[in-house]
Design an enzyme around this catalytic site. Structure first.
Site, PDB file in Angstrom:
ATOM      1  N   PRO A  20      -3.456   8.067   4.549  1.00 56.11           N
ATOM      2  CA  PRO A  20      -4.025   7.229   3.477  1.00 56.11           C
ATOM      3  C   PRO A  20      -4.892   6.302   4.355  1.00 56.11           C
ATOM      4  CG  PRO A  20      -2.103   6.175   2.898  1.00 56.11           C
ATOM      5  CD  PRO A  20      -1.940   7.477   3.854  1.00 56.11           C
ATOM      6  N   ALA A  22      -8.266   3.836   4.755  1.00 55.93           N
ATOM      7  CA  ALA A  22      -9.254   3.452   4.732  1.00 55.93           C
ATOM      8  C   ALA A  22     -10.916   3.711   5.121  1.00 55.93           C
ATOM      9  CB  ALA A  22      -9.717   2.161   3.775  1.00 55.93           C
ATOM     10  N   GLN A  74      -3.429   6.811  -3.537  1.00 54.38           N
ATOM     11  CA  GLN A  74      -2.019   5.324  -2.940  1.00 54.38           C
ATOM     12  C   GLN A  74      -3.215   4.169  -3.776  1.00 54.38           C
ATOM     13  OE1 GLN A  74      -2.086   3.080   0.928  1.00 54.38           O
ATOM     14  NE2 GLN A  74      -0.244   4.104   1.282  1.00 54.38           N
ATOM     15  N   CYS A 105      -0.125  -1.729   4.148  1.00 53.94           N
ATOM     16  CA  CYS A 105      -1.474  -2.087   4.976  1.00 53.94           C
ATOM     17  C   CYS A 105      -1.447  -4.215   5.418  1.00 53.94           C
ATOM     18  CB  CYS A 105      -3.013  -2.373   3.952  1.00 53.94           C
ATOM     19  SG  CYS A 105      -4.431  -2.457   4.869  1.00 53.94           S
ATOM     20  N   LYS A 144       4.788   4.079   0.715  1.00 48.01           N
ATOM     21  CA  LYS A 144       4.764   4.088   2.544  1.00 48.01           C
ATOM     22  C   LYS A 144       4.636   2.383   2.763  1.00 48.01           C
ATOM     23  CE  LYS A 144       1.261   5.508   6.137  1.00 48.01           C
ATOM     24  NZ  LYS A 144       1.106   3.843   7.313  1.00 48.01           N
ATOM     25  N   ASN A 205       5.703   7.949  11.156  1.00 50.26           N
ATOM     26  CA  ASN A 205       4.449   7.772  10.723  1.00 50.26           C
ATOM     27  C   ASN A 205       4.059   6.548  11.990  1.00 50.26           C
ATOM     28  OD1 ASN A 205       1.655   5.059   9.159  1.00 50.26           O
ATOM     29  ND2 ASN A 205       2.057   7.331  10.057  1.00 50.26           N
ATOM     30  N   GLY A 206       3.445   6.667  13.141  1.00 45.73           N
ATOM     31  CA  GLY A 206       2.790   6.293  14.134  1.00 45.73           C
ATOM     32  C   GLY A 206       3.494   6.526  15.365  1.00 45.73           C
ATOM     33  N   ASP A 207       2.049   6.473  16.607  1.00 47.63           N
ATOM     34  CA  ASP A 207       2.210   7.118  17.897  1.00 47.63           C
ATOM     35  C   ASP A 207       2.125   8.384  17.770  1.00 47.63           C
ATOM     36  OD1 ASP A 207       1.731   3.941  18.462  1.00 47.63           O
ATOM     37  OD2 ASP A 207       3.558   3.905  18.971  1.00 47.63           O
ATOM     38  N   ARG A 230      -4.056   7.156  13.084  1.00 42.96           N
ATOM     39  CA  ARG A 230      -5.489   7.505  13.723  1.00 42.96           C
ATOM     40  C   ARG A 230      -5.180   8.523  15.014  1.00 42.96           C
ATOM     41  NH1 ARG A 230      -4.202   1.979  16.789  1.00 42.96           N
ATOM     42  NH2 ARG A 230      -1.203   2.552  16.094  1.00 42.96           N
TER      43      ARG A 230
END
Length: 355
Positions: A20, A22, A74, A105, A144, A205-207, A230
């Site tokens: 998710p 924004a 979410q 967030c 999350k 999650n991440g990288d 990302r």
């Protein structure tokens, strides 16, 4: 593993989730990522307060098509009762496949209201919110989260045990703290520690920016699923590459510039068709144009032009002019060796062809 998530994870399967985000994971982008192999998508995060107070813009974020399923919605907020009411509304009106709670967030305007990762300053509150949401909806509830608010309070296992005890069906961990924002390196070993400590599925999650990253995260952490954020910006084909890597198949290359632009144009048209104001939709799509052009030769000049467009026609002309120049340079250098084309299979997944 909870019964509700058996179908998502399957026997020995590692599902890929679109995070998710924004302003990014809107319905057109979610559908595009599904075509390229995302197994599960999640809505942009929405304010529980905005939902309960019936803010029209908040409800706009919750529109989705059935071909996006399985999809989660979410929600974020710091008031357990408000979060419970929002979850009940989402479940009754929009009927997603699960409800996700945002404890991750790091954005200042969210944290200052004690929402998102701001909740991590009080793990009693984290547990109370989770229990309230679980009690308010018949749908599975997921969480999350980040690893903590600051380095001194970093304790993802404690957070995980709290939300598991409160009834969460799954947890997604981005192993950075709120104060880390998006800097440094995500500590994947914390995902592995959470896998060892919990009984519910753990999604990492991440990288994850390449297919190889996805395979490495699975290998190093034993996570049950992988969420991409990302890394998907301007690269929805990353899901196809990640699936190939996870399945032990050759990872397809990034698409040729011509195909990249074709995907970009299709994304833009989906976004404009989905939006209620075509001109505003074009302006909001500019960020995607920046991502789709990232890494291209003379990309800075291309982006300078693209960031000025106000119509699809302008965008098409700029991309076509760039592509003609690019192909000419390829031919002059003898580098042209075929264009990778991603076409949609009857099942909806993208497949690769070279022409």
């Amino acid at each position: 593993m909870t019964p509700e998530f058996v179908s998502i994870f399957g026997e020995g399967r590692t599902p890929l989730f679109l995070a998710p985000q924004a302003g990014v994971s809107e319905s057109p982008f979610r559908r595009l990522c599904r075509e390229f192999g995302a197994d599960v998508v999640v809505s942009e995060f929405v304010s529980a307060d905005g939902l309960v107070r019936e803010n029209p813009r908040t409800h706009q974020y919750l529109r989705f098509h059935d071909d996006e399923r399985p999809i989660g919605v979410q929600i974020f907020g710091a008031d357990p009762a408000m979060m419970a009411e929002a979850a009940a509304q989402v479940s009754e009106i929009y009927r997603p496949d699960f409800v996700d709670i945002n404890f991750g967030c790091p954005v200042k305007k969210v944290v200052k209201r004690n929402g998102g990762s701001g909740c991590l300053r009080d793990l009693d509150l984290v547990e109370e919110i989770t229990r309230a949401v679980v009690a308010a909806t018949p749908l599975p509830v997921t969480v999350k989260t980040r690893s903590g608010f600051t380095e001194t309070t970093r304790d993802p296992v404690a957070i995980g045990l709290r939300v598991q005890d409160a009834g969460a069906a799954m947890i997604i961990l981005h192993p950075r703290t709120r104060t880390d924002m998006y800097g440094g390196v995500a500590r994947w070993e914390e995902i592995g520690a959470l896998v060892d400590a919990l009984e519910i599925p753990v999604v990492g999650n991440g990288d994850v920016r390449t297919g190889a990253d996805a395979a490495r995260m699975k290998r190093e952490t034993g996570c049950h699923g992988i969420m991409i954020a990302r890394g998907s910006h301007g690269s929805p084909w990353l899901f196809r590459q990640a699936r190939a890597a996870l399945d032990g198949r050759p990872v397809p290359p990034d698409p040729h510039v011509a195909e990249r632009f074709r995907i970009c144009r299709r994304h833009a048209r989906k976004a404009i068709a989905f939006g209620e104001d075509p001109q505003r939709a074009v302006l909001e799509f500019r960020k995607h144009l920046g991502w789709y052009s990232k890494g291209l030769p003379d990309g800075r000049s291309l982006r300078r032009e693209l960031f000025q467009v106000t119509t699809l026609e302008q965008m098409d002309r700029i991309l076509e002019r760039y592509l003609e120049h690019y192909r000419k340079k390829e031919e002059e250098s003898g580098a042209f060796s075929g264009e990778t084309v991603y076409t949609e299979s009857p099942g909806g997944d993208a497949r690769e062809e070279t022409i």
